[in-house]
Write a protein that holds these residues in place. Structure first.
Motif, mmCIF file in Angstrom:
data_model
loop_
_atom_site.group_PDB
_atom_site.id
_atom_site.type_symbol
_atom_site.label_atom_id
_atom_site.label_comp_id
_atom_site.label_asym_id
_atom_site.label_seq_id
_atom_site.Cartn_x
_atom_site.Cartn_y
_atom_site.Cartn_z
ATOM 1 N N GLU A 155 -1.898 -6.438 9.372
ATOM 2 C CA GLU A 155 -0.684 -7.269 9.392
ATOM 3 C C GLU A 155 -0.927 -8.511 8.547
ATOM 4 O O GLU A 155 -1.983 -9.148 8.650
ATOM 5 C CB GLU A 155 -0.340 -7.707 10.825
ATOM 6 N N ILE A 156 0.052 -8.839 7.715
ATOM 7 C CA ILE A 156 -0.046 -10.026 6.854
ATOM 8 C C ILE A 156 1.279 -10.778 6.927
ATOM 9 O O ILE A 156 2.352 -10.179 6.760
ATOM 10 C CB ILE A 156 -0.341 -9.638 5.383
ATOM 11 N N ASN A 157 1.198 -12.057 7.175
ATOM 12 C CA ASN A 157 2.393 -12.909 7.215
ATOM 13 C C ASN A 157 2.367 -13.912 6.073
ATOM 14 O O ASN A 157 1.300 -14.404 5.698
ATOM 15 C CB ASN A 157 2.447 -13.689 8.531
ATOM 16 N N TYR A 158 3.556 -14.199 5.537
ATOM 17 C CA TYR A 158 3.744 -15.362 4.676
ATOM 18 C C TYR A 158 4.627 -16.325 5.463
ATOM 19 O O TYR A 158 5.838 -16.113 5.576
ATOM 20 C CB TYR A 158 4.410 -14.977 3.352
ATOM 21 N N GLY A 159 4.023 -17.343 6.068
ATOM 22 C CA GLY A 159 4.788 -18.209 6.955
ATOM 23 C C GLY A 159 5.263 -17.394 8.142
ATOM 24 O O GLY A 159 4.473 -16.767 8.842
ATOM 25 N N HIS A 160 6.591 -17.375 8.364
ATOM 26 C CA HIS A 160 7.157 -16.606 9.481
ATOM 27 C C HIS A 160 7.571 -15.201 9.049
ATOM 28 O O HIS A 160 8.066 -14.429 9.863
ATOM 29 C CB HIS A 160 8.360 -17.345 10.077
ATOM 30 N N ILE A 161 7.389 -14.901 7.786
ATOM 31 C CA ILE A 161 7.828 -13.595 7.267
ATOM 32 C C ILE A 161 6.699 -12.577 7.400
ATOM 33 O O ILE A 161 5.571 -12.828 6.983
ATOM 34 C CB ILE A 161 8.260 -13.710 5.791
ATOM 35 N N GLU A 162 7.024 -11.431 8.001
ATOM 36 C CA GLU A 162 6.062 -10.318 8.088
ATOM 37 C C GLU A 162 6.068 -9.576 6.755
ATOM 38 O O GLU A 162 7.005 -8.837 6.456
ATOM 39 C CB GLU A 162 6.470 -9.347 9.198
ATOM 40 N N ALA A 163 5.026 -9.779 5.951
ATOM 41 C CA ALA A 163 4.966 -9.106 4.645
ATOM 42 C C ALA A 163 4.451 -7.677 4.786
ATOM 43 O O ALA A 163 4.900 -6.765 4.087
ATOM 44 C CB ALA A 163 4.081 -9.894 3.696
ATOM 45 N N VAL A 164 3.476 -7.492 5.677
ATOM 46 C CA VAL A 164 2.890 -6.171 5.930
ATOM 47 C C VAL A 164 2.794 -6.007 7.443
ATOM 48 O O VAL A 164 2.284 -6.888 8.139
ATOM 49 C CB VAL A 164 1.498 -6.043 5.268
ATOM 50 N N ARG A 165 3.277 -4.851 7.931
ATOM 51 C CA ARG A 165 3.481 -4.703 9.383
ATOM 52 C C ARG A 165 2.647 -3.551 9.958
ATOM 53 O O ARG A 165 3.113 -2.419 10.055
ATOM 54 C CB ARG A 165 4.965 -4.462 9.669
ATOM 55 N N GLY A 166 1.406 -3.850 10.277
ATOM 56 C CA GLY A 166 0.580 -2.919 11.039
ATOM 57 C C GLY A 166 0.323 -1.586 10.359
ATOM 58 O O GLY A 166 0.499 -0.527 10.968
ATOM 59 N N ILE A 167 -0.104 -1.615 9.102
ATOM 60 C CA ILE A 167 -0.292 -0.351 8.371
ATOM 61 C C ILE A 167 -1.726 0.182 8.514
ATOM 62 O O ILE A 167 -2.681 -0.570 8.685
ATOM 63 C CB ILE A 167 0.076 -0.489 6.874
ATOM 64 N N ASP A 168 -1.834 1.500 8.464
ATOM 65 C CA ASP A 168 -3.117 2.213 8.495
ATOM 66 C C ASP A 168 -3.199 3.101 7.258
ATOM 67 O O ASP A 168 -2.216 3.759 6.907
ATOM 68 C CB ASP A 168 -3.217 3.143 9.718
ATOM 69 N N PHE A 169 -4.371 3.129 6.632
ATOM 70 C CA PHE A 169 -4.604 4.119 5.574
ATOM 71 C C PHE A 169 -6.101 4.248 5.303
ATOM 72 O O PHE A 169 -6.891 3.408 5.733
ATOM 73 C CB PHE A 169 -3.831 3.797 4.288
ATOM 74 N N THR A 170 -6.436 5.315 4.598
ATOM 75 C CA THR A 170 -7.839 5.629 4.304
ATOM 76 C C THR A 170 -7.984 5.954 2.828
ATOM 77 O O THR A 170 -7.129 6.643 2.264
ATOM 78 C CB THR A 170 -8.296 6.842 5.144
ATOM 79 N N LEU A 171 -9.047 5.462 2.210
ATOM 80 C CA LEU A 171 -9.400 5.849 0.847
ATOM 81 C C LEU A 171 -10.627 6.740 0.924
ATOM 82 O O LEU A 171 -11.659 6.334 1.476
ATOM 83 C CB LEU A 171 -9.722 4.618 -0.012
ATOM 84 N N ALA A 177 -2.972 10.889 -8.561
ATOM 85 C CA ALA A 177 -3.553 10.605 -7.242
ATOM 86 C C ALA A 177 -3.746 11.887 -6.440
ATOM 87 O O ALA A 177 -2.858 12.739 -6.390
ATOM 88 C CB ALA A 177 -2.647 9.647 -6.473
ATOM 89 N N GLN A 178 -4.916 11.989 -5.803
ATOM 90 C CA GLN A 178 -5.107 13.075 -4.849
ATOM 91 C C GLN A 178 -4.322 12.800 -3.571
ATOM 92 O O GLN A 178 -3.839 13.716 -2.921
ATOM 93 C CB GLN A 178 -6.596 13.235 -4.489
ATOM 94 N N HIS A 179 -4.214 11.499 -3.223
ATOM 95 C CA HIS A 179 -3.506 11.141 -1.995
ATOM 96 C C HIS A 179 -2.639 9.924 -2.268
ATOM 97 O O HIS A 179 -3.006 9.078 -3.082
ATOM 98 C CB HIS A 179 -4.510 10.833 -0.878
ATOM 99 N N GLY A 180 -1.501 9.869 -1.590
ATOM 100 C CA GLY A 180 -0.596 8.743 -1.806
ATOM 101 C C GLY A 180 0.033 8.248 -0.517
ATOM 102 O O GLY A 180 0.148 8.987 0.472
ATOM 103 N N TYR A 181 0.412 6.982 -0.554
ATOM 104 C CA TYR A 181 1.142 6.345 0.547
ATOM 105 C C TYR A 181 2.349 5.633 -0.048
ATOM 106 O O TYR A 181 2.237 5.012 -1.113
ATOM 107 C CB TYR A 181 0.263 5.322 1.267
ATOM 108 N N VAL A 182 3.483 5.719 0.655
ATOM 109 C CA VAL A 182 4.695 5.027 0.224
ATOM 110 C C VAL A 182 4.944 3.875 1.191
ATOM 111 O O VAL A 182 5.077 4.077 2.401
ATOM 112 C CB VAL A 182 5.917 5.970 0.195
ATOM 113 N N LEU A 183 4.980 2.659 0.630
ATOM 114 C CA LEU A 183 5.192 1.442 1.424
ATOM 115 C C LEU A 183 6.629 0.970 1.218
ATOM 116 O O LEU A 183 7.079 0.830 0.084
ATOM 117 C CB LEU A 183 4.193 0.367 0.976
ATOM 118 N N GLU A 184 7.345 0.763 2.328
ATOM 119 C CA GLU A 184 8.721 0.258 2.257
ATOM 120 C C GLU A 184 8.871 -0.900 3.228
ATOM 121 O O GLU A 184 8.604 -0.744 4.432
ATOM 122 C CB GLU A 184 9.723 1.372 2.600
ATOM 123 N N ASN A 185 9.254 -2.061 2.709
ATOM 124 C CA ASN A 185 9.457 -3.254 3.541
ATOM 125 C C ASN A 185 8.264 -3.544 4.441
ATOM 126 O O ASN A 185 8.416 -3.860 5.622
ATOM 127 C CB ASN A 185 10.735 -3.100 4.388
#
Length: 241
Positions: free
Chosen positions: A16-32, A208-216
């Motif tokens: 999770e990453i916030n910019y001030g009060h804005i949630e920029a990234v919300r609890g994401i999981d991934f593996t490389l 890419a062998q593997h991909g993730y799509v990030l939205e909002n």
């Protein structure tokens, strides 16, 4: 395209990453996975670059854990992360325009010393012959595509074990984009693990062998590059299908 053994190299859990009060990234999981190209794609503003900057220690994490080969690197500072072998090619290239091409490349090897990076220099100049022709010239005189080659070459001089690339095709002509992605495929062919953050969804998922799509700031989809290229949602939202 890769000699991958599907062994997890980097694991991100609940980031999770916030910019001030804005949630920029919300609890994401991934593996490389080691030896693979993994792409994180999505629209501008989805949180892709923020995620990458956070993994490099440049943007603080609100929550979550990052494991590199089983070691918790969450609290490490940027220079400590680089010392582990995780090197980033930044968005916008960030080359030093008033220095020569060779001096820029030498900076990539500052932790190791140029003598111990001789084989890396040979490899970079073989990979990007245009840089070889102009080694003593100023980096500021290079075209945008050549500057991107230089930024990638500088990162390779650090002898990374995991290479992060932030929007390497941004602002480049289509023919130059093809050239950059050919080089990334060749780099991965040496066994180097790549994590590619990219708005150019088609090009990224093609290599890419593997991909993730990030939205909002949230993970919307995951799959192999080929699966995502054919996914109706990806086709409609990103590929004009």
């Amino acid at each position: 395209m890769s000699n991958s053994s599907s062994q997890a190299m980097l694991e991100v859990r609940g980031l999770e990453i916030n910019y001030g009060h804005i949630e920029a990234v919300r609890g994401i999981d991934f593996t490389l996975n080691a030896g693979e190209v993994t792409a994180l794609v999505g629209a501008n503003g989805a949180g892709k670059s923020t995620t990458l900057l956070s993994l490099s220690g440049l943007v603080p994490k609100r929550r979550g854990k990052v494991l590199f080969e089983g070691e918790d690197i969450t609290p490490l500072k940027p220079h400590q992360i680089v010392a582990r072998g995780i090197v980033q090619v930044p968005e916008g290239r960030a080359i030093l325009t008033t220095m020569t091409i060779l001096e820029n490349l030498e900076l990539g090897a500052y932790r190791r010393g140029l003598k111990s990076a001789a084989s890396e220099l040979d490899y970079v100049l073989h990979l990007f012959p245009r840089l070889k022709e102009r080694l003593s010239g100023l980096a500021g005189n290079l075209s945008g595509g050549e500057q991107q080659m230089l930024a990638i070459g500088r990162a390779l001089m650090a002898k990374p074990r995991l290479l992060f690339l932030d929007e390497p095709s941004m602002g480049l002509a289509p023919i130059v984009v093809q050239e950059i992605f050919r080089a990334l495929r060749a780099i991965n062919g040496t066994g180097l693990t790549l994590f590619l953050v990219e708005q150019n969804v088609r090009q990224a998922l093609k290599i890419a062998q593997h991909g993730y799509v990030l939205e909002n700031g949230a993970m919307a989809l995951t799959g192999t590059g080929r699966e995502l290229l054919g996914h109706p949602r990806v086709l409609q939202a990103y590929l004009g299908g």
